[in-house]
Design an enzyme around this catalytic site. Sequence first.
Site, PDB file in Angstrom:
ATOM      1  N   CYS A   1       0.825  -1.205   0.000  1.00 45.08           N
ATOM      2  CA  CYS A   1       0.000   0.000   0.000  1.00 45.08           C
ATOM      3  C   CYS A   1       0.856   1.250   0.000  1.00 45.08           C
ATOM      4  O   CYS A   1       0.924   1.972  -0.972  1.00 45.08           O
ATOM      5  CB  CYS A   1      -0.885   0.025   1.228  1.00 45.08           C
TER       6      CYS A   1
HETATM    7  N1  SAJ Z   1       6.728   2.475   8.602  1.00 47.02           N
HETATM    8  C1  SAJ Z   1       7.799   3.255   9.016  1.00 47.02           C
HETATM    9  N2  SAJ Z   1       7.596   4.202   9.977  1.00 47.02           N
HETATM   10  C2  SAJ Z   1       6.355   4.408  10.532  1.00 47.02           C
HETATM   11  C3  SAJ Z   1       5.260   3.602  10.080  1.00 47.02           C
HETATM   12  C4  SAJ Z   1       5.477   2.646   9.128  1.00 47.02           C
HETATM   13  O1  SAJ Z   1       8.916   3.093   8.537  1.00 47.02           O
HETATM   14  O2  SAJ Z   1       6.230   5.265  11.403  1.00 47.02           O
HETATM   15  C5  SAJ Z   1       6.941   1.484   7.546  1.00 47.02           C
HETATM   16  C6  SAJ Z   1       6.524   0.091   7.956  1.00 47.02           C
HETATM   17  O3  SAJ Z   1       7.600  -0.605   8.540  1.00 47.02           O
HETATM   18  C7  SAJ Z   1       6.119  -0.528   6.613  1.00 47.02           C
HETATM   19  C8  SAJ Z   1       5.606   0.659   5.829  1.00 47.02           C
HETATM   20  O4  SAJ Z   1       6.110   1.834   6.463  1.00 47.02           O
HETATM   21  O5  SAJ Z   1       7.248  -1.054   5.952  1.00 47.02           O
HETATM   22  C9  SAJ Z   1       4.082   0.715   5.786  1.00 47.02           C
HETATM   23  O6  SAJ Z   1       3.632   0.704   7.135  1.00 47.02           O
HETATM   24  P1  SAJ Z   1       2.043   0.703   7.445  1.00 47.02           P
HETATM   25  O7  SAJ Z   1       1.798   0.372   8.855  1.00 47.02           O
HETATM   26  O8  SAJ Z   1       1.414   1.926   6.915  1.00 47.02           O
HETATM   27  O9  SAJ Z   1       1.713  -0.525   6.572  1.00 47.02           O
HETATM   28  P2  SAJ Z   1       0.542  -1.286   5.910  1.00 47.02           P
HETATM   29  O10 SAJ Z   1       0.648  -1.023   4.462  1.00 47.02           O
HETATM   30  O11 SAJ Z   1       0.554  -2.688   6.374  1.00 47.02           O
HETATM   31  O12 SAJ Z   1      -0.808  -0.749   6.496  1.00 47.02           O
HETATM   32  C10 SAJ Z   1      -1.344   0.369   6.000  1.00 47.02           C
HETATM   33  C11 SAJ Z   1      -2.377   0.722   7.049  1.00 47.02           C
HETATM   34  N3  SAJ Z   1      -1.611   1.167   8.212  1.00 47.02           N
HETATM   35  C12 SAJ Z   1      -2.066   1.882   9.207  1.00 47.02           C
HETATM   36  O13 SAJ Z   1      -3.080   2.534   9.109  1.00 47.02           O
HETATM   37  C13 SAJ Z   1      -1.288   1.824  10.478  1.00 47.02           C
HETATM   38  C14 SAJ Z   1      -3.289   1.672   6.405  1.00 47.02           C
HETATM   39  O14 SAJ Z   1      -2.591   2.767   5.919  1.00 47.02           O
HETATM   40  C15 SAJ Z   1      -4.035   0.979   5.318  1.00 47.02           C
HETATM   41  O15 SAJ Z   1      -5.257   0.532   5.860  1.00 47.02           O
HETATM   42  C16 SAJ Z   1      -3.300  -0.177   4.699  1.00 47.02           C
HETATM   43  O16 SAJ Z   1      -1.935   0.096   4.719  1.00 47.02           O
HETATM   44  C17 SAJ Z   1      -3.768  -0.319   3.286  1.00 47.02           C
HETATM   45  O17 SAJ Z   1      -4.160  -1.398   2.960  1.00 47.02           O
HETATM   46  O18 SAJ Z   1      -3.711   0.684   2.573  1.00 47.02           O
END
Ligand code: SAJ
Length: 432
Positions: A272
């Site tokens: 995503c």
């Molecule tokens: N990450 C960081 N720093 C942060 C947060 C995340 O480096 O502070 C990295 C994570 O390790 C990961 C990437 O970014 O590699 C994405 O993290 P994420 O938690 O946004 O990942 P997804 O794609 O599993 O989940 C997101 C959902 N996350 C949250 O809302 C917390 C949301 O944006 C969506 O519902 C989902 O993708 C989607 O399907 O779009």
Amino acid sequence: MYLELKSKIESNKARIGIIGLGYVGLPLAVEFAKAGFDVTGFEIDNAKVKSINMGKSYISDVATAALSPLVKDKRLKASADFSRLKGMDAIITCVPTPLRKSKDPDVSYIISATSSIFQSLKKGQLIILESTTYPGTTRELVQPMLEQGGLKCGVDYFLAFSPERVDPGNSRYGIHNTAKVVGGVTHKCGTLAEMLYARITNKVVRVSSTEAAEMVKLLENTFRAVNIALVNEVALMCDRLNLDVWEIIDAAASKPFGYIPFYPGPGIGGHCIPLDPHYLSWKLKTLNFYSRFIELAGEMNSRMPEHLVRKVVDALNDAGKTIRNAAILVIGVAYKKDVSDLRESPALDVMNLLWKRHAKLAYYDPYVKSVHIDGASFKSVGDLNAVGSYDAVVIVTDHSNIDYGHIVKNAKMVIDSRNATRGIKSKNVVKL
Ligand code: SAJ
């Protein structure tokens, strides 16, 4: 048509078809089946069809114990026969929307699902797209495909968009307690979709159009990509200012308003956050608008694997070692904590970069059995007993079920890109 479908939805009698039983479609199918609907999952992957019909889950967020009783009670089944879509009252499409190598949207999965729906489209059906995509997809791409046979949207059939909001590995928020945004091509389309989701979630947020609903999702994910990029840049700044970025972020997070903590890392993964924002920038480019934040965030986030590898090289150098032939153990390769998914994982970039520098590479990840990078394949080492035998240990993904105290105590050197060793005093830990 409308009233008949409305009453089927209100009485949970509507037969629901879900196209794509992945990390979005399968949890959705389970929620509707749990609410008492008759659900058929449609999958092109026969192995998934077989697994579902045996009551076995292959998605970590869906327990087999939750799935099998629904299959046994015949409330949920899977099929690869898309002609059975004609027997559905509501059809929800949850297929991938990847990027091509050129970073242009690849909507081929949406096109193929929509063409299957068109072949079986019947009067009175409600069609909903959930796949994250650029604003306009539902009205400009899906609707014309469905109307090739002359049926009229909002009269003969109904069409809406509702973005998925699944957060893999999040045990606190699931479909039932995460608000669902819904926008219809016509008012009636939106109302039917709103009523359907109200049967499985505690809050439905109705917006004015399918474009608005498509845009909401892209704002959500662009918000994350840009804020993660910002904090990654702050990490590079702190590195040059000789400041501990984790201390700075934790102190900033003490502000009870006007601040949301994001954390630096080795880059961003998943299907995503690294991808969805480029659907938005692509669409705007067609309107001669260039989103600099999205492009800059993408560039910033993709710099992080190199930054982490430079920290490894410098740490080895400080110990009088070269990266060439250094025995390095990477800990955690999935794209984020406590998931098994490798898609777009920055750990793959980190391993590639270390491999290209001729490190003697190994990895440990309790969730990921094997990894393939350019020119090499690896299997996870079985445990961390020999962590002291490596010249360096690099923490790339901070799974909860790993004993970081043991690692810090026994490893010669730890480079920690996730602050997984927070609170553990030691001289041999280098942080991002
Ligand atoms: N990450 C960081 N720093 C942060 C947060 C995340 O480096 O502070 C990295 C994570 O390790 C990961 C990437 O970014 O590699 C994405 O993290 P994420 O938690 O946004 O990942 P997804 O794609 O599993 O989940 C997101 C959902 N996350 C949250 O809302 C917390 C949301 O944006 C969506 O519902 C989902 O993708 C989607 O399907 O779009």
